[in-house]
Design a protein around this motif. Structure first.
Motif, PDB file in Angstrom:
ATOM      1  N   ASP A  30       1.044  -1.315  -0.007  1.00  0.00           N
ATOM      2  CA  ASP A  30      -0.158  -0.002  -0.011  1.00  0.00           C
ATOM      3  C   ASP A  30       0.810   1.218  -0.048  1.00  0.00           C
ATOM      4  OD1 ASP A  30      -2.294  -1.436   0.173  1.00  0.00           O
ATOM      5  OD2 ASP A  30      -2.358  -1.413   2.323  1.00  0.00           O
ATOM      6  N   ILE A  38       0.953   5.210   0.865  1.00  0.00           N
ATOM      7  CA  ILE A  38       0.044   6.115   1.784  1.00  0.00           C
ATOM      8  C   ILE A  38       0.358   7.487   1.439  1.00  0.00           C
ATOM      9  CG2 ILE A  38      -1.000   6.740   4.395  1.00  0.00           C
ATOM     10  CD1 ILE A  38       0.443   3.408   3.804  1.00  0.00           C
ATOM     11  N   SER A  89       0.386  11.050   2.588  1.00  0.00           N
ATOM     12  CA  SER A  89       0.360  12.111   3.919  1.00  0.00           C
ATOM     13  C   SER A  89       0.660  13.493   3.570  1.00  0.00           C
ATOM     14  CB  SER A  89       1.287  11.472   4.994  1.00  0.00           C
ATOM     15  OG  SER A  89       2.503  11.640   4.553  1.00  0.00           O
ATOM     16  N   GLU A 135      -6.779  16.733   5.391  1.00  0.00           N
ATOM     17  CA  GLU A 135      -7.873  15.785   6.165  1.00  0.00           C
ATOM     18  C   GLU A 135      -6.953  14.523   6.543  1.00  0.00           C
ATOM     19  OE1 GLU A 135      -8.222  16.754   2.729  1.00  0.00           O
ATOM     20  OE2 GLU A 135     -10.028  17.913   3.343  1.00  0.00           O
ATOM     21  N   ASN A 150      -4.269  10.899   6.098  1.00  0.00           N
ATOM     22  CA  ASN A 150      -3.632  10.189   5.241  1.00  0.00           C
ATOM     23  C   ASN A 150      -4.612   9.479   4.280  1.00  0.00           C
ATOM     24  OD1 ASN A 150      -1.357  11.174   6.558  1.00  0.00           O
ATOM     25  ND2 ASN A 150      -1.289   9.405   7.682  1.00  0.00           N
ATOM     26  N   VAL A 151      -4.309   9.217   2.899  1.00  0.00           N
ATOM     27  CA  VAL A 151      -5.167   8.270   2.300  1.00  0.00           C
ATOM     28  C   VAL A 151      -4.092   7.172   1.431  1.00  0.00           C
ATOM     29  CG1 VAL A 151      -6.612   8.501   0.081  1.00  0.00           C
ATOM     30  CG2 VAL A 151      -6.565  10.267   1.684  1.00  0.00           C
ATOM     31  N   ASP A 167      -4.701   4.158  -5.236  1.00  0.00           N
ATOM     32  CA  ASP A 167      -5.395   3.334  -5.875  1.00  0.00           C
ATOM     33  C   ASP A 167      -3.894   2.636  -6.595  1.00  0.00           C
ATOM     34  OD1 ASP A 167      -7.822   3.306  -5.457  1.00  0.00           O
ATOM     35  OD2 ASP A 167      -8.608   4.375  -7.208  1.00  0.00           O
ATOM     36  N   PRO A 195      -8.610   7.592  -5.569  1.00  0.00           N
ATOM     37  CA  PRO A 195      -9.782   8.047  -4.638  1.00  0.00           C
ATOM     38  C   PRO A 195      -9.798   9.365  -4.281  1.00  0.00           C
ATOM     39  CG  PRO A 195      -8.127   6.693  -3.304  1.00  0.00           C
ATOM     40  CD  PRO A 195      -7.574   6.883  -4.965  1.00  0.00           C
ATOM     41  N   GLY A 227      -9.116  11.916  -2.378  1.00  0.00           N
ATOM     42  CA  GLY A 227      -7.924  11.785  -1.399  1.00  0.00           C
ATOM     43  C   GLY A 227      -8.092  13.093  -0.236  1.00  0.00           C
ATOM     44  N   GLY A 228      -8.508  13.995  -0.758  1.00  0.00           N
ATOM     45  CA  GLY A 228      -8.745  15.281   0.309  1.00  0.00           C
ATOM     46  C   GLY A 228      -8.303  16.454  -0.478  1.00  0.00           C
ATOM     47  N   TRP A 267      -3.826   9.358  -6.540  1.00  0.00           N
ATOM     48  CA  TRP A 267      -4.704   9.880  -5.538  1.00  0.00           C
ATOM     49  C   TRP A 267      -5.302  11.030  -6.271  1.00  0.00           C
ATOM     50  CZ3 TRP A 267       0.224   8.387  -4.571  1.00  0.00           C
ATOM     51  CH2 TRP A 267       0.407   7.454  -3.531  1.00  0.00           C
ATOM     52  N   VAL A 302      -6.670  14.775  -5.651  1.00  0.00           N
ATOM     53  CA  VAL A 302      -6.443  15.691  -4.454  1.00  0.00           C
ATOM     54  C   VAL A 302      -7.063  17.286  -5.130  1.00  0.00           C
ATOM     55  CG1 VAL A 302      -4.603  17.093  -3.258  1.00  0.00           C
ATOM     56  CG2 VAL A 302      -4.461  14.573  -3.802  1.00  0.00           C
TER      57      VAL A 302
END
Length: 174
Positions: A56, A58, A60, A64, A66-67, A70, A89, A91-92, A168, A170
């Motif tokens: 994975d 992540i 950071s 918002e 950590n995400v 994909d 996704p 992500g924020g 991600w 963003v």
């Protein structure tokens, strides 16, 4: 009935009886059996692959939190998957030029990487707008200076036979 007809019938009957006797009784059908798996060791034994796919990734540094990204195209220990550019996704959000970082779980070792930012229009990726120079070591980069809806792609290599991309989505807002 003539003697010749009787002789032919007796001969055919004799041949038929001899053929049936030679075949013997028909054995009952046997149930199908499962093939026996090979022994767990020795030649031909399968070699377990501990990391059948990339870890994975992540992201950071987002407002918002950590995400997880994909996973897109990868080649990992002989396993391969191909994917188009993913929007990632939701992500924020972040602010322009904010410092972001990516970590991996589990950590696969040393990494060579680069990041590409693509502006999204109608939820679909456009052309690459900004890209980092390939780097070695910790994955750290900045968000783009322009605001808007973005997809960020991380393209990483962890040695021979271990390449992967993560994505991600963003929102860069002032």
């Amino acid at each position: 009935m003539s003697a010749h007809a009787v002789s032919v019938r007796v001969t055919v009957l004799a041949v038929l009886l001899v053929t049936l006797a030679a075949c013997g009784p028909v054995p009952p059908p046997t149930p199908a059996t499962e093939p026996t798996p090979p022994p767990a060791s020795g030649p031909g034994a399968p070699t377990p692959i501990p990391d059948a796919q990339p870890p994975d990734a992540i992201l950071s540094g987002l407002i918002e939190g950590n995400v997880v990204g994909d996973l897109g195209t990868y080649s990992w220990d002989g396993f391969v998957s191909d994917a188009p550019w993913l929007t990632g996704p939701a992500g924020g959000s972040t602010t322009p030029v904010r410092h972001l970082a990516v970590s991996f779980r589990p950590t696969p070792g040393d990494v060579t990487w680069h990041v590409e930012w693509v502006r999204l229009a109608g939820g679909r990726p456009g052309n690459t707008v900004t890209s980092t120079v390939p780097a070695f070591g910790p994955v750290r980069f900045d968000a783009p200076a322009a605001t808007g809806d973005w997809s960020v792609g991380l393209f990483a290599r962890f040695g021979a036979g271990r390449d992967a991309a993560w994505f991600w989505r963003v929102e860069v807002a002032p």
